[in-house]
Design an enzyme around this catalytic site. Structure first.
Site, PDB file in Angstrom:
ATOM      1  N   ASP A  30     -13.214  -3.769  56.877  1.00 29.08           N
ATOM      2  CA  ASP A  30     -13.699  -3.306  58.176  1.00 29.08           C
ATOM      3  C   ASP A  30     -14.010  -4.523  59.041  1.00 29.08           C
ATOM      4  OD1 ASP A  30     -14.998  -0.337  59.116  1.00 29.08           O
ATOM      5  OD2 ASP A  30     -15.607  -2.095  60.275  1.00 29.08           O
ATOM      6  N   LYS A 210      -4.006  19.251  57.818  1.00 34.53           N
ATOM      7  CA  LYS A 210      -5.394  18.920  58.199  1.00 34.53           C
ATOM      8  C   LYS A 210      -5.727  19.501  59.566  1.00 34.53           C
ATOM      9  CE  LYS A 210      -9.424  16.979  57.962  1.00 34.53           C
ATOM     10  NZ  LYS A 210      -9.619  15.522  57.849  1.00 34.53           N
ATOM     11  N   CYS A 268      -2.428  51.033  64.869  1.00 36.26           N
ATOM     12  CA  CYS A 268      -3.833  50.636  64.723  1.00 36.26           C
ATOM     13  C   CYS A 268      -4.178  49.319  65.409  1.00 36.26           C
ATOM     14  CB  CYS A 268      -4.205  50.557  63.247  1.00 36.26           C
ATOM     15  SG  CYS A 268      -4.128  52.141  62.389  1.00 36.26           S
ATOM     16  N   ARG A 331       5.262  53.751  66.845  1.00 35.30           N
ATOM     17  CA  ARG A 331       4.324  53.431  67.914  1.00 35.30           C
ATOM     18  C   ARG A 331       4.028  51.932  67.959  1.00 35.30           C
ATOM     19  NH1 ARG A 331      -0.297  57.614  66.416  1.00 35.30           N
ATOM     20  NH2 ARG A 331       0.515  57.069  64.348  1.00 35.30           N
TER      21      ARG A 331
END
Length: 426
Positions: A30, A210, A268, A331
């Site tokens: 880092d 992800k 539905c 339908r």
């Protein structure tokens, strides 16, 4: 294994510490000196229950250390795990500057590597990033060939803050999206002690997963909150309602209805969805997620229509008319909308459905069919062969053994658009 973890933020620190605890030699990289010094002093640079103890323990055991630069470590290491941040820009795109910087550094380190080093990206990116950007960038800066001289993997993480350590050791699954088998094999060995099923997929599928997972999580939260707002306005206990929704693991909390395919229909779903959104509008409750469902559903029909036009077909056979096999209930069957759109645009359509016999239909079901497809008696074929005769494209809207056999018998002579699986093949 010897592992270099690039980025000591949340994902990087947890990954580094847990891998070190599993017996691997890990060096975290880092540019922030404060983070590096904290780790080397046996302290976690991020707040997460139990992490300080593990950092202290693994540093004391000599399995974990941190540095600011990792280029020279590539020849030493077996794997690079890229765990840098990919924040969102104002317009929504992912900012990948840190990923590119690390990729260039790894590429430079690969110049001196003699072993098969695998680069594994854990950061969140959009599909195509690894294959079309990372791989060429690594090749450019290393002078090596991806797949042959070094490996490339997408390895998304599924840890949650405050339970990250437990999540690392027991994730829902381990996803390995690999450029080639050799790359994936190395990462699978890396996680052999993790208690989770392993899925080997393509780079792009792993990249997409992800994003899709998190979008789904956000959708679930938004859906539950919309139901909560509506129930609150109605004086209904939303927690009881949602507990019962979750109690149905056959349809609600299952893989049911979660396979990409064609639009939904039937007597539905569309009707009840309209009832919910209408009632919410009447009560002054905004439900933007639920209001968007029917327009999204219509887009599936339009996409199928566009696909037929892109194929340039003038004669199309449609296998399946009702919204699912075993019923003549038409339908709001979305395939009827598709047929009507194709017919109106000049495409000759012939239909076969063994469950649909207009002469035997009664009441509103027959009225709906004749209203939506007044030409039904001219286009409905009693035999599959009649519908397939001289067609250029076959649209399969239902999963039936006889439809599968008929399509296979065509031997690739026509293009097949399978709406059940959203696939096109000849």
């Amino acid at each position: 294994m010897r592992i270099v973890v690039w980025g000591l933020g949340y994902v990087g620190t947890v990954s580094a510490v847990c891998l070190a605890q599993s017996g691997h030699e890990v060096i975290g990289i880092d540019p922030n000196l404060t983070k590096v010094e904290a780790v080397n002093a046996g302290r976690s640079a991020i707040k997460e229950p139990g992490l300080d103890h593990l950092v202290s323990q693994t540093v004391a055991m000599g399995r974990l250390q941190a540095r600011q630069d990792g280029i020279s470590l590539i020849p030493w290491a077996d794997v690079s795990l890229i765990c840098v941040g990919t924040p969102t820009a104002a317009d929504g795109h992912l900012m990948l500057d840190s990923v590119w910087n690390v990729t260039r550094d790894i590429g430079r380190g690969l110049r001196e590597a003699t072993n098969y080093h695998v680069v594994a990206l854990r950061s969140t990116v959009v599909p195509g990033t690894a294959r079309h950007v990372m791989s060429p960038l690594l090749e450019e800066h290393s002078g090596r060939q991806a797949g042959c001289d070094f490996g490339l993997v997408i390895n998304p993480e599924f840890t949650r803050e405050t339970s990250a350590i437990a999540d690392f050791y027991a994730p829902p699954y381990t996803i390995i999206g690999a450029l080639n088998s050799r790359s994936g094999d190395v990462i699978e060995v890396l996680y052999r002690d993790i208690r989770a099923p392993v899925y080997r997929v393509s780079l792009e599928e792993a990249e997409a997963l992800k994003l899709v997972n998190n979008a789904f999580h956000a959708l679930k939260v938004g859906f539950a909150n919309e139901i909560g707002r509506l129930c609150n306005r109605l004086g209904v206990d939303s927690h009881t309602v949602m507990q019962l929704v979750c109690a149905d693991t056959k349809l609600n909390l299952s893989s049911a209805y979660l396979r990409p395919g064609f639009a939904f229909g039937g007597s539905c779903l569309p009707k009840d969805l309209r009832a919910v959104t209408y009632n919410a509008r009447r009560l002054g409750v905004e439900l933007p997620i639920l209001e968007a469902v029917l327009p999204s559903n219509r887009l599936q029909i339009e996409a199928a229509c566009l696909k037929v036009h892109e194929l340039g077909a003038q004669r199309v056979a449609v296998l399946g008319l009702s919204f699912k096999p075993g019923t003549d209930d038409l339908r709001e069957s979305p395939i009827i909308d598709l047929i009507r759109h194709l017919w109106q645009s000049g495409v000759d359509v012939m239909v076969h459905d063994p469950d649909v016999q207009p002469a035997k239909m009664l009441g509103s079901n027959r009225e709906y069919l004749e209203r939506q497809l007044p030409q039904i008696n001219q286009i409905l074929c009693p035999e599959i062969a009649d519908a397939l005769h001289t067609c250029q494209v076959v649209i399969v809207s239902q999963k039936r053994p006889e439809f599968t056999a008929a399509v296979q018998a065509l031997n690739g002579r026509v293009t097949v658009l399978d709406l059940e699986c959203r696939t096109t093949h000849s």
